[in-house]
Each structure stands twice: as C-alpha cells, then as structure tokens.
Design an enzyme around this catalytic site. Sequence first.
Site, mmCIF file in Angstrom:
data_model
loop_
_atom_site.group_PDB
_atom_site.id
_atom_site.type_symbol
_atom_site.label_atom_id
_atom_site.label_comp_id
_atom_site.label_asym_id
_atom_site.label_seq_id
_atom_site.Cartn_x
_atom_site.Cartn_y
_atom_site.Cartn_z
ATOM 1 C CB SER A 280 -0.933 -0.006 1.218
ATOM 2 O OG SER A 280 -0.176 -0.100 2.421
ATOM 3 C CG ASP B 191 -2.673 4.766 8.540
ATOM 4 O OD1 ASP B 191 -1.590 5.400 8.498
ATOM 5 O OD2 ASP B 191 -3.078 4.062 7.596
ATOM 6 C CG HIS C 138 -0.759 4.121 4.639
ATOM 7 N ND1 HIS C 138 -1.649 3.445 5.456
ATOM 8 C CD2 HIS C 138 -0.353 3.244 3.695
ATOM 9 C CE1 HIS C 138 -1.795 2.214 4.995
ATOM 10 N NE2 HIS C 138 -1.011 2.056 3.927
#
Length: 797
Positions: free
Chosen positions: A94, A270, A273
């Site tokens: 991600s 979070d 990221h």
Amino acid sequence: MAALAYTLGKREINHYFSVRSAKVLALAAVLLLAGCHLASRRYRGNDSCEYLLSSGRFLGEKVWQPHSCMMHKYKNNEAKNCLVDKHIAFIGDSRIRQLFYSFVKIINPHFKEEGNKHENIPFEDKIASVKVDFLWHPEVNGSMKQCIKVWTEDPVAKPHVIVAGAATWSIKIHNGSNEALSQYKMNITSIAPLLEKLAKTSDVYWVLQDPVYEDLLSENRKMITNEKIDAYNEAAVSVLNSSTRNSKSHVKMFSVSKLIAQETIMESLDGLHLPESSRETSAMILMNVYCNKILKPVDGSCCQPRPPLTLMQKLAACFFTLSIVGYLVFYIIHRNAHRKNKPCTDLESGEEKKNIINTPMSPLEILLQSLCKLGLIMAYFYMCDRADLFMKENKFYTHSTFFIPIIYILVLGVFYNENTKETKVLNREQTDEWKGWMQLVILIYHISGASTFLPVYMHVRVLVAAYLFQTGYGHFSYFWIKGDFGVHRVCQVLFRLNFLVVVLCIVMDRPYQFYYFVPLVTVWFMVIYVTLALWPQIIQKKANGSCFWHFGLLLKLAFLLLCICFLAYSQGAFEKIFSLWPLSKCFELKGNVYEWWFRWRLDRYVVFHGMLFAFTYLTLQKRQILSEGKGEPLFSNKISNVLLFISVVSFLTYSIWASSCKNKAECNELHPSVSVVQILAFILIRNIPGYARSVYSSFFAWFGKISLELFTCQYHIWLAADTRGILVLIPGNPMLNIIVSTFIFVCVAHEISQITNDLAQIIIPKDNSSLLKRLACTAAFFCGLLILSSIQDKSRY
C-alpha cells in the site's frame, strides 16, 4: 572618547585587512576548497543521483532539499515530455501504491485515487503515450518473483522504470517473527539476480521501508515497530548491495523516503501511511532521478551530466591558456633582465655601479597580466556553474533570511561614514553610496529568493529603476556639461559596460540578453547619446546664451518620450526592430525577443525621468536658485521643510501601496509610471538637509564602485544554475558557506573591475586613428563570434 575609539577601530581594520590581502586569502580559499572537493569526489564518487536518493533535509515546511544538488519541480507538461513512450511499473504494497498515485498526479493532476486497494491499478495517457502501472504484491515472495521474471524473459513487456518495495505485510502477517525476517531475506536473495538483470537496461529502484508512528497504529498493526522495519531494511540493503553507483548495471536503493518520513510521519492519519505532502516529495524525487538527464532543467542539477564544451568555449580556453603562458614567459624574461641590471657593489670603492630604476609596467605587460588574471577567474566561473566540481542548492525564502542581512549591512554602512569632498546634489560619493546599498539589497534579495514575497519584489523593482534613473541622470549631465560626443567617450562607456558580459557569454555559453541589465543600460546609453548628439546639438554652454535652446532641448525630450510610448504600446513594432539580424543575436532569449521587450517596458520611463531631473537640477543650479554649501539646506527653511514633508509622505505612500499589492502583473503595469515617485522622494530626503549631503557611507560607496561587476558576477559564482540556486562551497553548513562564497565573490568582482579599467586604457586609445583601427578589429571579432554562433546553433540543431 567614543568618537576616538570609533576612528581608531576603523583605522585598525583598514591597516590589517587590505583589499590585496583579502584577494590573496580568497585565492587560497578557492584552491583549498577545490582540492577538498576533488578529494571528496574521488573518495565518495561524483554521482549526484546518489545524494538525491539517499540524503537531504527540510528547508521549511514541505520543502525538501537534497544534499548539495538542486531538485526541479516538474509540471505535468514537462513530465509528459520526459516520459513519452515510456512504461513505468510500481510493484509492492500500500505504501508503494501511495507513491504510484503521487507519481501519476505529476503527469495528470486530476487523476483520482479510486478502485480496489488490493488489486492492480493501471494508468495511461494516450496522447503522450505514457503508461504507469501499479502491481499489487504486498510481500516479497514467489508471486512477486514470477512477475519480475516475466519482464526478464519478455523484452517488449519490460518497463523502462521499475519501483519496488515491500515488508510491512510480512511483519504484520507473521506477527514480527524472526522466522519471517529470515524468509524475507531468502526471498529477496532469490529476486536480486532478476532485478540486477533488469537494471542493465532499465532503471530499477528498491524503496526502503519508512518508519511508522507507533502511537497511532491500530491494534492489528502494533507488531510493525521501527525496530522491525530497520531489520528488514538492513536485510534488503545487504542483499541488493546499495553501495554500487552504476545506474545502468545495479539496483538503486531509494532510501531518502526514510528521512522524509522521520520528519512527517507524526502527521500520518494511521501511523503507517505517509501524509500526502511527503508522498509528493518522494514522487518528485523519482521524477528528478529519471528526467533531469533527459530534459536538463536549469534548476535541476541532481542527476544531470556536465554540458559538453562548445566550439567557442574551447577557443576561449585556448586563448586564455596562451595568455597565461605568454605572461609567465614575459615575467621570467623580465625578471632575469632585472637581475642582470641589479646594482652590484664595487669592492675597491664600496660604491654601487648602477642606480636602481623603477620602470613602470609596459602596456604589453599590463595586457598579458590582465588576461592571465581574467583567464584564472573565468576558470573559477566555469568550475562554479558549469563543471560538477562544486555543489548547488535550491533557494528558500523566509523573512529572516532577507531582513536580518539587511540589518547587518545597514549597521556596517553607518559604521563607515565619512565627510564628502563636495556637497552638491547627487555628488559622485553620494551616487556611489546609492549604487552600493542598492546593489547589496538586490544581492540579498536574489540569494534569499525574496521574489516570492510581493512587497519585497516591488521595492526591489524600484531599486532597479533607480539604477536606470542614475543612467539617465549621469550620462545626460556629462553630455550637457562637457559637450563631448566623441567616439572615444562612447567606446569607453560601451567597453566598461559590456566587457565582462561578452566574456561570460563566450565562457559560460549564454546569450547576451541573459544578463538583462547590461543590455538595458547599454541601449539606454545609446538612446541618450543619439538624442543629444543629433542635430541640433544642444549643450549647456550654447543654451546659456538663449532660452530658445532650452525650449529646443525640451522638444527633443518630448520627441524621445513619444517614441518610448509608441514602442511600449506597440509590441509588434518593438519586436520587428530587435528581431532584425544581427540585433536578434543579442536580444533574443529562447528564440524570441519577448523577454527583452518585457524587461525594457518594465522601466520604460525612468531613464527619461532621470534626464529630465538632470536638466531641471542643472538649470536651477546655473541660475543659483539652490544653496549647496556645507551644512546649508537646499532651499529656504520653509520650502525645504514643505518639500521634506511631501517627500516623506510620498515615500511612505508608495511603500504602503507596494506592500498592499495583491497581483504582480497589475503592479508591474503601474510600476513604470509610479516608481519615479519613490526615487525622487529619496533624492530630496537625502539632499535637502545640508548635514545629510555632507556625509556619506564609504562602505556602501566602495561596493557602489563595483556594482556592475557584482550584479553580473552573482549569476555564476555566488548564485548557481544561472541564478536559480545557491553555490555550495562548504556542504552541510549554510551559514559558513554563505560567508565564504560571499567573500570570494566580492574579491573576484573587485579584481574584474580593476582588470576592466586596465584593459580599457590599453584597448581604447585616445588617438582617433588608432581607435578606428581598434574598432575595425572589434567589428571583425564580433563578425567571427556571429559566424561561430551560427555554426554552434546548427550543430545543436
């Protein structure tokens, strides 16, 4: 006592630190720094891409500065031009997906982050034929290996750029176990040969893992600690061998994102990221790594190869080399002759047989010495801004970087004050002082990047206008009083203005219009000369006999103003004139003369205002309306007080308007008409009080005498990348770097000023017949330059 200490302090400084000793110290500093940089290059390598990928710092919020090289901010059209017919692949988890989105948004700012997060995401710009893919492989395993293996077997499908990286999923799924780390190392070891094979023909980057903000991590991510991330990064580095520097045969480690994340991860939503600004910085770094060597942006020195020498640069190098050799030979011969003529003592009488005769330097020796010095200085120019010996960094504006140095120079200017030799309005010492402090402010403005702050920009525009005002005032006054319209005077002025710039155009491979201020003052000097030299020639001596001649001169000035207005509002006519060959070779920039028209138009009236002010002042002075004695106010007390009040109000009004200005284009439109208000206000404030005219700052006046050289030299040996960045002589210490580079820069500018004056005396003789021969040689020289320039343009095309 205070006054005595003040005087003694200045005397001590001047006694122990002369200009000559400063230049010797500057030369030693240049040699030492050049040696250190050469040694550093041999030890660490000279690949600025490595600096871009591995090190840097934040200059301010969201502004990243790579270690000692400049990063260009790519726009979407530039990115498309660079990546045309290219395929870029991002493969990983991600975090790599985030980097993919930020990279694509440089190409297409409207691209939205949509789709399933755990799937492949394609992007294609069919017009530019650019293809960028994200391939979802969150772990370094057999699936990622198979994807990479396909590229090694199929040259058609192989991307031009591959950006890969993964680790956090392995830590999360296996709960941070040591067995998972061992498996990760085994997997990356099996993938490494495939990446090495791809790296022989493609650009391959392995992105090291960014740190996390552990306090913000959700419960199912608590095992992803910075300690584990460091362990996985060490495993990747040990396997992929980040120490190699050959981008064509080895995988490159993208480790700079770790440094960026350390500063910004606390802004994460979070804890895992990165915030969008950090991702954009990393994407821009990738764009610089790949595109700088293709597009070669001026303000993107990272990863950019050194430009090849042009034909004219090679010829200039040969000329200066021959000059240096010639001077050394001449010096050795002259020294041997001096030794032979040295007096010796008669042993019988004890008397010297010969007398010591101090012969002055011959014109040939002065010429060779000047060219020798100039050759060494030009070598320094080339090393600073064309070779890759010294480093460069981007500018970054803060109020403190502009205003604190302004306070420093103000204090120094006040410290070095002297009594003037004469107390006339705008006497030579005062105009030198004016030029000096304006030039220092402009230098600080340039190096601090203050053009981004509109109020400062508008005030500096007034300073540039004030230089041109002095051009109109000074040259008009000379021609009006002296009546000297001879060729010798014109040649001296043109040589003084243009000598350094012509040399730099050849050595630094830049067009004449690049140094825009010199073309401006040159053209305006010729305009003033033609206006006053054309029939009927009206000078003060002739005008004293009849007021009719004053009226005639005003008609001339009115006609000049009419021509200025016509050219200012007729861009087509202006461009047609300056697009004619050979004028176009001097005034074109990037293939057109628009930049020249814009620069000329920005201060189109101020030279005329300077001429009109000179005419008015000299007329009042001749009629003895002014009181210019020492300590006397310029007018009667009542008139002086009224004019001072009006001047202060006008000065502050302009400053308030400039500070409240919202739009640079609208302000630039009004600037030509209103800049004269602040200029005239300053002149009156500076000259109406008698005590103000009686003193001047010798500190500012010293800089004023070399203001032209300072303005021109800053392009290459103080700033860098053609003024887009800052020269870095001492990496890692911005304050010390500025001090040292400024010291060397000022010494060089002063030496060039002396060289120019010496050469002017030799090259421009007072004898008309000799001068005409020199002009013929000069014309032949410039014809040769035009021919060589045409040859260069054809070879580039």
